[in-house]
Enzyme design. Structure first.
Site, short mmCIF file in Angstrom:
data_model
loop_
_atom_site.label_atom_id
_atom_site.label_comp_id
_atom_site.label_asym_id
_atom_site.label_seq_id
_atom_site.Cartn_x
_atom_site.Cartn_y
_atom_site.Cartn_z
N TYR A 106 -16.91 22.06 82.66
CA TYR A 106 -17.50 21.89 81.32
C TYR A 106 -17.86 23.26 80.75
O TYR A 106 -17.54 23.57 79.59
CB TYR A 106 -18.73 20.99 81.42
CG TYR A 106 -19.35 20.65 80.08
CD1 TYR A 106 -18.87 19.60 79.31
CD2 TYR A 106 -20.43 21.40 79.59
CE1 TYR A 106 -19.45 19.28 78.08
CE2 TYR A 106 -21.00 21.09 78.37
CZ TYR A 106 -20.51 20.04 77.62
OH TYR A 106 -21.09 19.73 76.40
P1 NAP Z 1 -20.81 10.90 74.27
O1 NAP Z 1 -21.92 10.12 73.68
O2 NAP Z 1 -20.47 10.72 75.71
O3 NAP Z 1 -19.51 10.68 73.37
C1 NAP Z 1 -18.30 11.26 73.73
C2 NAP Z 1 -17.27 10.90 72.68
O4 NAP Z 1 -16.02 11.49 73.05
C3 NAP Z 1 -17.06 9.40 72.57
O5 NAP Z 1 -16.84 9.06 71.23
C4 NAP Z 1 -15.80 9.19 73.41
O6 NAP Z 1 -15.07 8.08 72.92
C5 NAP Z 1 -15.03 10.47 73.11
N1 NAP Z 1 -14.06 10.76 74.16
C6 NAP Z 1 -14.31 11.05 75.47
N2 NAP Z 1 -13.16 11.21 76.14
C7 NAP Z 1 -12.16 10.99 75.24
C8 NAP Z 1 -10.75 10.99 75.33
N3 NAP Z 1 -10.10 11.23 76.49
N4 NAP Z 1 -10.03 10.73 74.22
C9 NAP Z 1 -10.65 10.47 73.04
N5 NAP Z 1 -11.99 10.46 72.89
C10 NAP Z 1 -12.73 10.71 73.99
O7 NAP Z 1 -21.07 12.47 74.15
P2 NAP Z 1 -21.85 13.35 73.06
O8 NAP Z 1 -23.08 13.83 73.72
O9 NAP Z 1 -21.91 12.68 71.76
O10 NAP Z 1 -20.86 14.59 73.00
C11 NAP Z 1 -20.03 14.88 71.90
C12 NAP Z 1 -19.63 16.34 71.96
O11 NAP Z 1 -20.81 17.13 71.89
C13 NAP Z 1 -18.93 16.72 73.25
O12 NAP Z 1 -17.93 17.68 72.98
C14 NAP Z 1 -20.05 17.34 74.07
O13 NAP Z 1 -19.56 18.23 75.02
C15 NAP Z 1 -20.83 18.03 72.97
N6 NAP Z 1 -22.20 18.35 73.32
C16 NAP Z 1 -23.11 17.38 73.60
C17 NAP Z 1 -24.43 17.74 73.87
C18 NAP Z 1 -25.51 16.73 74.14
O14 NAP Z 1 -26.64 17.13 74.45
N7 NAP Z 1 -25.26 15.44 74.06
C19 NAP Z 1 -24.81 19.08 73.89
C20 NAP Z 1 -23.84 20.04 73.61
C21 NAP Z 1 -22.55 19.67 73.32
P3 NAP Z 1 -14.67 6.78 73.81
O15 NAP Z 1 -15.40 6.86 75.10
O16 NAP Z 1 -15.08 5.63 72.94
O17 NAP Z 1 -13.19 6.91 73.95
#
Ligand code: NAP
Length: 255
Positions: free
Chosen positions: A160
């Site tokens: 990651y």
């Molecule tokens: P999340 O709630 O786990 O959502 C992840 C999203 O990505 C879901 O919509 C999922 O869709 C989609 N996804 C995962 N694998 C996929 C694939 N193979 N093909 C298509 N879609 C896929 O995560 P989140 O926290 O919202 O994270 C969103 C982004 O923000 C990510 O890039 C993460 O690294 C980044 N981020 C998050 C945080 C945090 O604190 N949450 C902090 C920094 C950065 P489905 O499962 O429905 O397919």
């Protein structure tokens, strides 16, 4: 141009990956609120229906494009399908992401590949293929979702951190090439946001206390907290901003 028209996304077409939940859903709804029509991407149609309905209730279009971004060979079909449905893509938000936690010595190669394919390679391919159209039209906005691990290494999350470090550098590399063509490439680096991805951390009282100590705002972020930054970077207001990584982290990086 009035200040409100500077931030308006009326008639714009935005493709948001990972729009089924979490940060992607928050950003998609935010862009819709600013007037954009949405192309929503996640692995299956059923998970996107809630986002679609929320956006349609705002009064703009929302179409669903199921796509597994770990299968990078299908990305050209995705770009073709969205372009055929809407005629063009003005805004690309590369948000979909995944993670795997393991010590570096035990980290399985197939999990490394999966994380890097979804978090970095698909972002590169989508940006390349959507970027071509933007360059031809002389404008467009690409927003990558980076992370605090674009700046630091984290623990037990080597793939990651490597992928998000890569996102920061890819953002700058594309900005250098595409700023002269009128395409803005920037990133948002969220802090700790309440989503499925962080649920393990946020359910551990010891870690919550550790994190709270370092967040000047005194609380974790929500997906809605990401919407304003995304609307800004997608709008004319950000037209002279290139290669920037905007932390939206409650002050974590200032500590
Ligand atoms: P999340 O709630 O786990 O959502 C992840 C999203 O990505 C879901 O919509 C999922 O869709 C989609 N996804 C995962 N694998 C996929 C694939 N193979 N093909 C298509 N879609 C896929 O995560 P989140 O926290 O919202 O994270 C969103 C982004 O923000 C990510 O890039 C993460 O690294 C980044 N981020 C998050 C945080 C945090 O604190 N949450 C902090 C920094 C950065 P489905 O499962 O429905 O397919």
């Amino acid at each position: 141009m009035t200040i409100s028209s500077l931030f308006s996304l009326d008639e714009q077409v935005a493709l948001v990956t990972g729009a089924s939940r979490g940060i992607g859903k928050g950003i998609a709804v935010g862009l819709a609120g600013a007037g954009a029509n949405l192309a929503l991407v996640a692995r299956s149609e059923s998970t996107l229906i809630e986002t679609q309905q929320e956006i349609q209730a705002i009064g703009v279009q929302a179409k669903i494009f199921p796509c597994d971004l770990s299968q990078t060979e299908v990305i050209s079909d995705l770009v073709e399908a969205v372009s055929a449905a809407y005629g063009r893509i003005d805004i690309l938000v590369n948000n979909a992401g995944t993670t795997h936690r393991d010590s570096a010595v035990d980290f399985p190669e197939e999990r490394w590949d999966d994380v890097v394919r979804v978090n970095l390679k698909s972002v590169w391919l989508l940006s390349q293929q959507v970027g071509r159209g933007m360059i031809q039209r002389g404008g467009g906005k690409i927003i990558n979702i980076a992370s605090l691990l674009s700046f630091s290494g984290g623990i037990r999350t080597a793939a990651y951190a490597a992928s998000k470090g890569g996102i920061a550098q890819l953002t700058k590399a594309l900005a250098n090439e595409w700023a002269p063509k009128g395409v803005n490439v920037n990133a948002i680096a969220p802090g700790y946001i309440k989503t499925d991805m962080t649920s393990a951390i946020l359910n551990d009282p010891v870690r919550v206390a550790e994190f709270m100590d370092r967040i000047p705002a005194g609380q974790f972020g929500t997906p809605d907290d990401m919407a304003g930054a995304a609307v800004f970077l997608a709008s004319e207001a950000a037209s002279y901003i290139h290669g920037h990584i905007l932390t939206v982290d409650g002050g974590w990086m200032a500590r």
